[in-house]
Motif scaffolding. Sequence first.
Motif, PDB file in Angstrom:
ATOM      1  N   MET A 232      33.262  41.903  41.398  1.00 43.98           N
ATOM      2  CA  MET A 232      32.595  40.934  42.270  1.00 43.98           C
ATOM      3  C   MET A 232      32.002  39.788  41.443  1.00 43.98           C
ATOM      4  O   MET A 232      31.629  39.965  40.280  1.00 43.98           O
ATOM      5  CB  MET A 232      31.483  41.623  43.062  1.00 43.98           C
ATOM      6  CG  MET A 232      31.933  42.871  43.812  1.00 43.98           C
ATOM      7  SD  MET A 232      33.174  42.538  45.099  1.00 43.98           S
ATOM      8  CE  MET A 232      32.112  41.994  46.425  1.00 43.98           C
ATOM      9  N   GLY A 233      31.888  38.626  42.095  1.00 47.12           N
ATOM     10  CA  GLY A 233      31.480  37.435  41.354  1.00 47.12           C
ATOM     11  C   GLY A 233      29.994  37.245  41.197  1.00 47.12           C
ATOM     12  O   GLY A 233      29.544  36.630  40.228  1.00 47.12           O
ATOM     13  N   CYS A 234      29.173  37.756  42.129  1.00 49.72           N
ATOM     14  CA  CYS A 234      27.730  37.480  42.043  1.00 49.72           C
ATOM     15  C   CYS A 234      26.945  38.598  42.714  1.00 49.72           C
ATOM     16  O   CYS A 234      27.498  39.427  43.431  1.00 49.72           O
ATOM     17  CB  CYS A 234      27.410  36.136  42.702  1.00 49.72           C
ATOM     18  SG  CYS A 234      27.449  36.195  44.495  1.00 49.72           S
TER      19      CYS A 234
ATOM     20  N   CYS B 247      36.220  40.318  45.070  1.00 52.50           N
ATOM     21  CA  CYS B 247      35.888  39.168  45.913  1.00 52.50           C
ATOM     22  C   CYS B 247      36.785  37.992  45.547  1.00 52.50           C
ATOM     23  O   CYS B 247      37.328  37.933  44.451  1.00 52.50           O
ATOM     24  CB  CYS B 247      34.412  38.806  45.748  1.00 52.50           C
ATOM     25  SG  CYS B 247      34.055  37.785  44.318  1.00 52.50           S
ATOM     26  N   PRO B 248      36.940  37.054  46.456  1.00 52.35           N
ATOM     27  CA  PRO B 248      37.837  35.930  46.180  1.00 52.35           C
ATOM     28  C   PRO B 248      37.239  34.931  45.188  1.00 52.35           C
ATOM     29  O   PRO B 248      37.954  34.096  44.653  1.00 52.35           O
ATOM     30  CB  PRO B 248      38.022  35.282  47.557  1.00 52.35           C
ATOM     31  CG  PRO B 248      36.803  35.675  48.323  1.00 52.35           C
ATOM     32  CD  PRO B 248      36.418  37.030  47.830  1.00 52.35           C
ATOM     33  N   ARG B 249      35.953  35.010  44.944  1.00 52.20           N
ATOM     34  CA  ARG B 249      35.183  34.102  44.079  1.00 52.20           C
ATOM     35  C   ARG B 249      34.869  32.813  44.850  1.00 52.20           C
ATOM     36  O   ARG B 249      35.684  32.315  45.608  1.00 52.20           O
ATOM     37  CB  ARG B 249      35.910  33.758  42.780  1.00 52.20           C
ATOM     38  CG  ARG B 249      34.984  33.384  41.633  1.00 52.20           C
ATOM     39  CD  ARG B 249      35.751  33.058  40.375  1.00 52.20           C
ATOM     40  NE  ARG B 249      36.499  31.822  40.494  1.00 52.20           N
ATOM     41  CZ  ARG B 249      37.494  31.465  39.663  1.00 52.20           C
ATOM     42  NH1 ARG B 249      37.829  32.253  38.661  1.00 52.20           N
ATOM     43  NH2 ARG B 249      38.127  30.336  39.841  1.00 52.20           N
ATOM     44  N   CYS B 250      33.652  32.326  44.653  1.00 55.99           N
ATOM     45  CA  CYS B 250      33.274  31.047  45.269  1.00 55.99           C
ATOM     46  C   CYS B 250      32.270  30.364  44.346  1.00 55.99           C
ATOM     47  O   CYS B 250      32.048  30.819  43.221  1.00 55.99           O
ATOM     48  CB  CYS B 250      32.685  31.261  46.668  1.00 55.99           C
ATOM     49  SG  CYS B 250      31.024  31.985  46.639  1.00 55.99           S
TER      50      CYS B 250
ATOM     51  N   ASN C 110      26.447  39.104  47.059  1.00 55.20           N
ATOM     52  CA  ASN C 110      27.188  40.086  47.859  1.00 55.20           C
ATOM     53  C   ASN C 110      27.778  41.210  47.007  1.00 55.20           C
ATOM     54  O   ASN C 110      28.428  42.093  47.543  1.00 55.20           O
ATOM     55  CB  ASN C 110      28.342  39.398  48.602  1.00 55.20           C
ATOM     56  CG  ASN C 110      27.829  38.401  49.609  1.00 55.20           C
ATOM     57  OD1 ASN C 110      26.827  38.641  50.269  1.00 55.20           O
ATOM     58  ND2 ASN C 110      28.487  37.263  49.689  1.00 55.20           N
ATOM     59  N   GLY C 111      27.572  41.139  45.723  1.00 48.69           N
ATOM     60  CA  GLY C 111      28.245  42.052  44.798  1.00 48.69           C
ATOM     61  C   GLY C 111      28.020  43.527  45.059  1.00 48.69           C
ATOM     62  O   GLY C 111      28.785  44.154  45.817  1.00 48.69           O
TER      63      GLY C 111
ATOM     64  N   ARG D 101      29.241  30.453  44.135  1.00 45.63           N
ATOM     65  CA  ARG D 101      28.088  31.256  43.697  1.00 45.63           C
ATOM     66  C   ARG D 101      28.420  32.127  42.483  1.00 45.63           C
ATOM     67  O   ARG D 101      27.520  32.723  41.893  1.00 45.63           O
ATOM     68  CB  ARG D 101      27.631  32.187  44.819  1.00 45.63           C
ATOM     69  CG  ARG D 101      27.075  31.494  46.027  1.00 45.63           C
ATOM     70  CD  ARG D 101      26.471  32.518  47.005  1.00 45.63           C
ATOM     71  NE  ARG D 101      26.307  31.895  48.296  1.00 45.63           N
ATOM     72  CZ  ARG D 101      27.245  31.886  49.237  1.00 45.63           C
ATOM     73  NH1 ARG D 101      28.387  32.504  49.037  1.00 45.63           N
ATOM     74  NH2 ARG D 101      27.036  31.281  50.379  1.00 45.63           N
ATOM     75  N   ALA D 102      29.693  32.211  42.139  1.00 45.51           N
ATOM     76  CA  ALA D 102      30.108  33.181  41.115  1.00 45.51           C
ATOM     77  C   ALA D 102      29.505  32.840  39.750  1.00 45.51           C
ATOM     78  O   ALA D 102      29.479  31.679  39.344  1.00 45.51           O
ATOM     79  CB  ALA D 102      31.626  33.210  41.012  1.00 45.51           C
TER      80      ALA D 102
HETATM   81  S1  SF4 Z   1      30.708  38.060  45.860  1.00 49.07           S
HETATM   82 FE1  SF4 Z   1      29.561  36.185  45.364  1.00 49.07          FE
HETATM   83  S2  SF4 Z   1      31.039  34.980  44.183  1.00 49.07           S
HETATM   84 FE2  SF4 Z   1      32.233  36.528  45.212  1.00 49.07          FE
HETATM   85  S3  SF4 Z   1      32.892  35.477  47.082  1.00 49.07           S
HETATM   86 FE3  SF4 Z   1      31.041  36.639  47.591  1.00 49.07          FE
HETATM   87  S4  SF4 Z   1      29.381  35.156  47.369  1.00 49.07           S
HETATM   88 FE4  SF4 Z   1      31.183  34.273  46.281  1.00 49.07          FE
END
Ligand code: SF4
Length: 365
Positions: free
Chosen positions: A307-309, A274-277, A312-313, A279-280
């Motif tokens: 994945m960051g979180c 994931c691009p990270r945001c 959506n992980g 929420r990570a």
């Molecule tokens: S997986 Fe989580 S952290 Fe990664 S982009 Fe999606 S919402 Fe953001």
Amino acid sequence: MNQPSRVIKLGPLMMGGSWPVLVQTMWKDPLPAGLVPGDERMPAILSRIENLKTLGCDVIRFAVPDEESARSLGAIAGQSPIPVVADIHFDWRLALLCLDYPVAKIRINPGNIGERWKVEEIVGKAKDKGVPLRIGVNGGSLPLDLRDAVDKGAMTEIVAAVAAAEREIAILEELDFSNIAVSIKLNEPNQVVEANRIFASRHDYPLHLGVTEAGPLVSGVVRNTAALVPLLKEGIGATLRVSLSAPMESELMAAREILGCVDAGTMRARIVSCPRCGRASFDTHAFLDRWEAKLYSISESLTVAIMGCVVNGPGEARNADIGITGAGNSALIFRHGEIVRTIQREEADLAFEEELNRLLVERRS
Ligand code: SF4
């Protein structure tokens, strides 16, 4: 789809025809002077080449600007785990010297060598040794008359580049030499596509594809992809190099992705991340910096998610064979969306390595 090109031999590999497209990179540093077999500097060089091989490098090219470099290249060529190509400009003596060693190909333009007898010497020795010559035309170094014609608007750079390649071929064909590969590299992706299409419609010599001076990582990958994917989909191209102002390892990972765009079946490890945001809770970028090359070194088909979180992980990455995602202060390792392990974030690398190895062992047993 174009007719397959003729096949030439590149050391133990076959180039062209319906053989798989070979991936090249080019050594980015000067060759150390005075290198000999058994030299204490040799293991580090061979280990680097071995690592490049695990990333998918089939062939490696070295610049040979002088006699010292030619001798050092010869020492490497005798021990390299992949075929070695010597890249020579102008000096026929360097080509003759390199042909004393087990090089797989010489990149040299006969039109730059000078007197015909010098070309004859190289061609004679390359014939004796069964070593192909690669003609390499670059947009930035067209013959003066063709450059002049382009500058005056009498012909396009595309037409001039193809004409330059055909001139070089004619010199070799006059000497009854056809163990030839050709590259026509220009700076604009569309020019690369068009020039190689024209060449492939007229000749069956195998083509080495690339974009010259493509730039740094991001722009270079985009420009190479734009040029190489359409050509490869048309069956044009026997080898490729993604030239980047970036490490050789990046060139190889990019090449693998480009080949995967053309035929998904050629992909080995595929990274989903994931691009990270905001929420990570897991630094996917840092994790990928540590893991990217290792994952590309896996030789089997495998999808890996980073994945960051948990929002959506595991769900978004449920097709992944294995994945890792942040989850508050913890991290989760999952397989096909099912959580198999909950860990502290500090343990992420170690735990991921264990689970990845476990998966690979299961696959192989
Ligand atoms: S997986 Fe989580 S952290 Fe990664 S982009 Fe999606 S919402 Fe953001």
